[in-house]
Design a protein around this motif. Structure first.
Motif, PDB file in Angstrom:
ATOM      1  N   VAL A 116       0.838  -1.203   0.000  1.00 16.95           N
ATOM      2  CA  VAL A 116       0.000   0.000   0.000  1.00 16.95           C
ATOM      3  C   VAL A 116       0.872   1.251   0.000  1.00 16.95           C
ATOM      4  N   MET A 117       1.894   1.242   0.857  1.00 15.06           N
ATOM      5  CA  MET A 117       2.822   2.377   0.913  1.00 15.06           C
ATOM      6  C   MET A 117       3.519   2.584  -0.425  1.00 15.06           C
ATOM      7  N   ALA A 118       4.067   1.526  -0.987  1.00 10.72           N
ATOM      8  CA  ALA A 118       4.801   1.636  -2.251  1.00 10.72           C
ATOM      9  C   ALA A 118       3.902   2.144  -3.370  1.00 10.72           C
ATOM     10  N   SER A 119       2.690   1.631  -3.416  1.00 10.10           N
ATOM     11  CA  SER A 119       1.756   2.050  -4.459  1.00 10.10           C
ATOM     12  C   SER A 119       1.400   3.521  -4.322  1.00 10.10           C
ATOM     13  N   LYS A 120       1.165   3.983  -3.095  1.00  4.94           N
ATOM     14  CA  LYS A 120       0.808   5.379  -2.869  1.00  4.94           C
ATOM     15  C   LYS A 120       1.968   6.309  -3.197  1.00  4.94           C
ATOM     16  N   VAL A 121       3.183   5.917  -2.811  1.00  6.65           N
ATOM     17  CA  VAL A 121       4.363   6.733  -3.116  1.00  6.65           C
ATOM     18  C   VAL A 121       4.574   6.820  -4.620  1.00  6.65           C
ATOM     19  N   ASP A 122       4.488   5.684  -5.296  1.00  2.87           N
ATOM     20  CA  ASP A 122       4.645   5.680  -6.753  1.00  2.87           C
ATOM     21  C   ASP A 122       3.598   6.566  -7.429  1.00  2.87           C
ATOM     22  N   SER A 123       2.396   6.585  -6.857  1.00  2.79           N
ATOM     23  CA  SER A 123       1.308   7.360  -7.443  1.00  2.79           C
ATOM     24  C   SER A 123       1.475   8.862  -7.230  1.00  2.79           C
ATOM     25  N   ASP A 124       1.997   9.252  -6.057  1.00  3.35           N
ATOM     26  CA  ASP A 124       1.994  10.672  -5.679  1.00  3.35           C
ATOM     27  C   ASP A 124       3.318  11.389  -5.890  1.00  3.35           C
ATOM     28  N   LEU A 125       4.429  10.655  -5.893  1.00  5.56           N
ATOM     29  CA  LEU A 125       5.733  11.317  -5.839  1.00  5.56           C
ATOM     30  C   LEU A 125       5.967  12.250  -7.026  1.00  5.56           C
ATOM     31  N   GLN A 126       5.749  11.769  -8.234  1.00  2.52           N
ATOM     32  CA  GLN A 126       6.051  12.596  -9.402  1.00  2.52           C
ATOM     33  C   GLN A 126       5.209  13.872  -9.419  1.00  2.52           C
ATOM     34  N   GLY A 127       3.920  13.762  -9.088  1.00  3.14           N
ATOM     35  CA  GLY A 127       3.072  14.944  -9.052  1.00  3.14           C
ATOM     36  C   GLY A 127       3.501  15.933  -7.998  1.00  3.14           C
ATOM     37  N   ASN A 128       3.814  15.421  -6.788  1.00  5.78           N
ATOM     38  CA  ASN A 128       4.268  16.313  -5.718  1.00  5.78           C
ATOM     39  C   ASN A 128       5.593  16.974  -6.077  1.00  5.78           C
ATOM     40  N   TRP A 129       6.448  16.225  -6.732  1.00 11.38           N
ATOM     41  CA  TRP A 129       7.759  16.740  -7.142  1.00 11.38           C
ATOM     42  C   TRP A 129       7.577  17.886  -8.144  1.00 11.38           C
ATOM     43  N   THR A 130       6.712  17.669  -9.090  1.00  9.05           N
ATOM     44  CA  THR A 130       6.476  18.692 -10.120  1.00  9.05           C
ATOM     45  C   THR A 130       5.819  19.934  -9.524  1.00  9.05           C
ATOM     46  N   GLU A 131       4.830  19.750  -8.647  1.00  8.92           N
ATOM     47  CA  GLU A 131       4.137  20.878  -8.028  1.00  8.92           C
ATOM     48  C   GLU A 131       5.076  21.739  -7.190  1.00  8.92           C
ATOM     49  N   ALA A 132       6.132  21.145  -6.651  1.00  2.00           N
ATOM     50  CA  ALA A 132       7.100  21.899  -5.851  1.00  2.00           C
ATOM     51  C   ALA A 132       8.069  22.678  -6.717  1.00  2.00           C
TER      52      ALA A 132
END
Length: 538
Positions: free
Chosen positions: A438-454
């Motif tokens: 669950v953790m890995a799936s959520k990180v994979d899903s959110d990381l790129q978007g959060n990275w770009t938004e920052a």
């Protein structure tokens, strides 16, 4: 393969002293309370090692340059070995005597611990963790079998309550002791400490323990059953561990799950045909026993899986030292120590159903509360949720043991003890695997978007994968030479993404605990506890 069905044992005659009354203890040997003390030392080692490593995991990962998946195997390898071998080990105790299997288990566990401390690679460490788990499997059901045979019926529940308290306190106290040892000595000392404890346990065992065997104990081994059950458990947990890497839609993942289901089905068919099965399926005709087993699995999924991420949260997100992280878990430890004996008294008076359901309700509430944690959550707020978790787990640790062992016949006390511990250990492995996925799936899903938004520089697919592995354990993928401003943004993104994964994993754990409330309502007091002190003494 034979078509012979399970042979029904003759009913126990209450007039036979070998079935109801313990032989009087002569001096130290066979004394019930001294027996409890002796086995508690050995049990403490195994329970402690289930969680003490959680605090050491981040340091081990850094020292041995291990990946997130490899760190998971430090925990999962141990749990898997225990889960696969516990029922077989219980059968060994029923067949050859619980005293012998207990002592062999203690010696092997301590030796394996020393070998882990000498390991200089993650592969070597995981290998000896598996060996450690196998020897731990020998001593855990043997300890419970010794208690079942030594204590008279009117004191058995009290003994199981104290036994459960030792397991609960050791499980919860692992992070505290681990923090002290990691910070002030080394991660290796987390394992070396088992050597002197093992020596003490062996000395006490040789002097105090008396062997017990039921008169109608099993006389043969179900080798095909052992192979099928071990294979089923291995295939299932292997699939869950590798699913984040292979993908949940991968044919390989579902292929291993299918193999597990096939092995479980073949195991059930075989157990109904063999004369002396590994697990007589008639045990599960007892709804309370079956419910107690399922309850142990669900409890361990929520507890062990959740605790795996809490240590990373405290050390990597809050920046705590190992000892500080352990101290912040003190409310969890304290409530389990206080709550376990109180739960034992309550269960003796009112039965296990209400305490078990109430305990799982508190556990579900605590896991929901942990889903609300943020990088800025204060220590008092964290303490509330940790304390509530400890208070909820205490009656489950104690009550589920009484439900499973008390509803099994005396000649299967080792198998019942192995079943109880196997349920807890397989639940722990499943919890770490499922919530890790669950953790890995959520990180994979959110990381790129959060990275770009920052507003951070874009990452290549390879860099994104490498960064995700670090973020899954709460670390920020900051490269040497990065400016403080950019490093701060990367840390914020990493911690926020980690917290989103931990929050989702905690909600899943809360849901599992909520389901366990319904299962707890199916339990009731053990029906065979009156036969607890009915073994022949050897």
């Amino acid at each position: 393969m034979t078509s012979q069905t399970t042979v029904e044992k003759a009913p126990r005659d209450p007039a036979r002293p070998g079935d109801t009354d313990p032989a009087p203890a002569q001096g130290l040997r066979g004394h019930p309370w001294l027996t409890l003390f002796a086995v508690a030392i050995g049990v403490m080692m195994v329970a402690l090692d289930g969680t003490i490593v959680a605090i050491a995991n981040p340091v081990i990962a850094t020292d041995l340059k291990a990946t997130f998946a490899e760190v998971q195997w430090i925990t999962n390898g141990y749990f898997l070995a225990l889960a696969v071998a516990l029922i077989t080990a219980g059968k060994l105790g029923d067949r050859f005597g619980h005293r012998q299997t207990f002592l062999i288990g203690v010696v092997g566990f301590a030796a394996s611990s020393a070998a882990i401390g000498l390991s200089d690679s993650i592969a070597m460490l995981v290998t000896f963790r598996v060996t450690q788990g196998l020897f731990g499997a020998l001593l855990m059901p043997a300890a419970l079998g010794l208690l079942r045979a030594t204590f008279p019926a009117e004191k058995l529940n009290m003994a199981i309550g104290i036994w459960g308290m030792v397991i609960g306190a050791s499980t919860a106290g692992g992070p505290i002791l681990g923090g002290l040892l990691v910070e002030h000595v080394s991660w290796q000392s987390v394992f070396y400490i088992n050597v002197p404890v093992g020596v003490v346990a062996v000395i006490l065992g040789v002097v105090i323990l008396r062997d017990h065997r039921a008169e109608n104990a099993p006389r043969s081994f179900d080798i095909p059953g052992i192979a099928l059950l071990s294979g089923a458990m291995f295939f299932l947990v292997w699939a869950l561990i590798k699913a984040p890497e292979w993908g949940w839609g991968s044919g390989t993942t579902w292929g291993f799950i299918a193999l597990a289901l096939v092995c479980f089905a073949l195991f059930a068919v075989w157990e109904n045909r063999v004369a002396e099965p590994l697990i007589p399926l008639k045990l599960f005709r007892s709804v309370p026993l079956a419910a107690g087993t399922v309850l142990m699995v669900l409890m361990a999924i929520a507890f062990m899986g959740g605790l795996f991420f809490v240590t990373f949260y405290l050390q990597h997100v809050h920046g705590m030292s190992p000892i500080d992280a352990g101290l912040h878990l003190l409310p969890l430890t304290g409530m389990m120590i206080v709550g376990s004996p109180l739960a034992g008294v309550l269960i003796t008076k009112v039965g296990p159903r209400i305490p078990l359901a109430g305990g799982m309700a508190l556990t579900s509430l605590a896991m929901f509360g942990m889903s609300t944690l943020t990088p800025g959550t204060s220590s008092p707020v964290m303490s509330i949720w940790f304390a509530l978790l400890g208070l909820g787990l205490a009656p489950v640790m104690v009550g589920a043991t009484e439900v499973i062992v008390g509803n099994a016949p005396m000649e299967l006390s080792g198998v019942a003890g192995g079943l109880q511990q196997a349920a807890m250990q397989i639940g722990g492995a499943l919890g770490t695997a499922v919530l890790g996925a669950v953790m890995a799936s959520k990180v994979d899903s959110d990381l790129q978007g959060n990275w770009t938004e920052a507003g951070l520089p874009p990452l290549s697919p390879e860099q994104l994968d490498a960064s995700a592995e670090l973020v899954q354990v709460g670390l920020a993928p900051v490269q040497p030479g990065t400016s403080p401003e950019i490093a701060g943004k990367i840390s914020d993104v990493a911690h926020d993404t980690f917290m989103s994964g931990m929050s989702l994993a905690s909600l899943v754990a809360a849901g599992v605990a909520a389901v366990a409330i319904l299962v707890a309502l199916l339990t009731k007091r053990g029906e065979n506890a009156q036969a607890g002190a009915g073994a022949a003494h050897i």
